[in-house]
Write a protein that holds these residues in place. Structure first.
Motif, mmCIF file in Angstrom:
data_model
loop_
_atom_site.group_PDB
_atom_site.id
_atom_site.type_symbol
_atom_site.label_atom_id
_atom_site.label_comp_id
_atom_site.label_asym_id
_atom_site.label_seq_id
_atom_site.Cartn_x
_atom_site.Cartn_y
_atom_site.Cartn_z
ATOM 1 N N VAL A 79 26.036 64.328 12.690
ATOM 2 C CA VAL A 79 24.840 64.444 13.526
ATOM 3 C C VAL A 79 24.259 63.074 13.843
ATOM 4 C CG1 VAL A 79 22.462 65.296 13.558
ATOM 5 C CG2 VAL A 79 24.306 66.761 12.731
ATOM 6 N N ASN B 90 23.664 61.492 17.538
ATOM 7 C CA ASN B 90 22.354 60.999 17.978
ATOM 8 C C ASN B 90 22.427 59.554 18.444
ATOM 9 O OD1 ASN B 90 21.109 63.423 17.460
ATOM 10 N ND2 ASN B 90 20.464 62.874 15.400
ATOM 11 N N ALA C 180 23.963 59.514 21.837
ATOM 12 C CA ALA C 180 23.009 59.932 22.869
ATOM 13 C C ALA C 180 22.010 58.822 23.167
ATOM 14 C CB ALA C 180 22.283 61.197 22.412
ATOM 15 N N ARG C 181 21.549 58.141 22.114
ATOM 16 C CA ARG C 181 20.610 57.039 22.326
ATOM 17 C C ARG C 181 21.278 55.899 23.091
ATOM 18 N NH1 ARG C 181 19.155 52.329 19.611
ATOM 19 N NH2 ARG C 181 16.964 51.731 19.852
#
Length: 430
Positions: free
Chosen positions: A172, A176, A179-180
């Motif tokens: 996860v 993340n 995505a950032r």
């Protein structure tokens, strides 16, 4: 702002050199300027920490260094080949599970899984996550066969929960971070696009400003030079028989030249913020039309002026536009109409519109046929007045209006324009 973001500023006040070094290192880490060097250093740090935690077994069994190195060192290539590095580390971890007990270096599986989640496609992330969960199942299965445990099932449950939680957290966290990173790339691209748009708008603004300056200078210089040439020619012809008229014409020519210099200083003063006289010389408007007409009369062109309506309700920009239209039109008449021509200027001010008409009844200097502007004479005047008419159309278009210019049916020339002065006029400081 995080403590890491505040640290360079805090160090900069007391240790400038250290702050610059920290900022450079932070740029390398965040911008990924040297990914292999950063990953190699990270792998060496993980190797040192895991070796310190497992130092006794490493000293007793030197062969244990082989799986230790095989688990950690591939991390140096984790961003170059994330999936391959995860496969190598998972394979080494499986072999190590078959031959030896678990060691701290197995954390490399989580680090490799994190890298796969941050750089690879979703299906590869899912596959790597399942492989990692399979490794968790193998580790938990060893607990069941440990006879010294009082409650092996409870211990298995806690171990499975902790290890699966760590595996899930690694995946996860990697997703993340990806995505950032994608968001940051989008923001950077947006910033570059905004910079490109800003540069384009600046270039358009510069081009428009150049066009406006050229238009203003054309109106000022052309009109005043035409008047001065007409006065000088009149003085030459009048000098032998009427010296006093020649002297008056030359004085008027000098006054016209001084007026041209004043107009140019006024215009340049508006362009320059540091010009002290800029506010003392407002741009010309409807109130200066009488002086303009008097100047044209002195140059030898009888001209009548009629202004109707409330001029106070007209904005300064619209007044300047009308002044320049009249100035350009009378200048064209001075240049192209023959001796004996007369001109009329009519300005009508209403609440919704501002109408201006300039017409003359004279013949062209080179008419195509007797009696006025023939096709050839009209074409000649249109061609020679092309730049001035284009500038006038641009001025009128700024107020949503229209302009017509051309020969009259019974001789002469007419320029007519209408400026929209409605509730939302397109004001522009032309």
């Amino acid at each position: 702002m995080s403590a890491i973001d505040q640290l360079p500023a805090a160090l900069g006040r007391r240790f400038p050199s250290a702050a610059r070094g920290l900022a450079t290192m932070r740029g390398w880490l965040l911008e990924e300027r040297y990914p292999f060097a950063v990953d190699l250093a990270f792998a060496l740090v993980v190797l040192a920490l895991s070796s310190a935690a497992h130092g006794r077994d490493l000293s007793r069994h030197p062969l244990v260094w082989l799986p230790q190195l095989a688990l950690i060192l591939p991390l140096a290539f984790r961003r170059r080949a994330p999936l391959a590095v995860f496969g190598v580390i998972a394979g080494v971890s499986f072999v190590q599970w078959l031959t030896y007990q678990a060691m701290p270096a197995n954390i490399a599986v989580l680090l490799a899984l994190y890298t796969v989640a941050g750089h690879c496609a979703r299906r590869n992330v899912l596959l790597s996550y399942l492989v990692a969960e399979l490794g968790v199942a193998l580790v938990v299965s060893d607990i069941r066969h440990a006879g010294e445990l009082a409650d092996p099932l409870h211990t298995m449950f806690k171990a499975a929960f902790a290890l699966s939680g760590a595996t899930t957290a690694a995946a996860v966290l990697g997703l993340n971070v990806r995505a950032r990173r994608a968001q940051l790339r989008a923001l950077r691209e947006r910033a570059r696009e905004l910079e490109r748009q800003r540069d384009q708008q600046a270039a358009l603004a510069v081009a428009e400003e150049r066009s406006r300056i050229a238009r203003e200078m054309h109106d000022i210089v052309t009109h005043n030079l035409s008047v001065m040439v007409a006065l000088a020619d009149g003085a030459v012809y009048a000098n032998p028989t009427a010296p006093e008229k020649a002297t008056a014409a030359m004085r008027q020519s000098a006054e016209t030249g001084r007026q041209a210099i004043t107009d140019m200083r006024r215009f340049l003063g508006v362009l320059r913020a540091d010009e002290p006289d800029a506010l003392r010389h407002p741009q010309p408007g409807l109130g200066q039309l009488a002086a303009l007409v008097s100047q044209v009369r002195a140059a030898g062109l009888p001209t009548e002026l009629r202004v109707t309506g409330d001029r106070a309700a007209v904005s300064p920009g619209a007044q300047l536009t009308v002044y320049r239209l009249v100035q350009e039109s009378l200048t064209n008449t001075l240049k192209h109409a023959a001796s004996g021509a007369r001109a009329e200027v009519t300005v009508e001010c209403t609440e919704q519109a501002l109408r201006v008409e300039v017409r003359d009844d004279g013949r062209a200097l080179h008419p195509a046929a007797p009696g006025g502007f023939g096709a050839g004479g009209a074409d000649e005047r249109s061609r020679e007045s092309g730049h001035g008419l284009a500038g006038m159309r641009e001025r009128v278009a700024a107020y949503g209006g229209g302009l017509t210019a051309g020969p009259l049916p019974h001789g002469g020339w007419q320029v007519a324009a209408t400026l929209d002065l409605g509730p939302d006029p397109q004001e522009a400081p032309r």
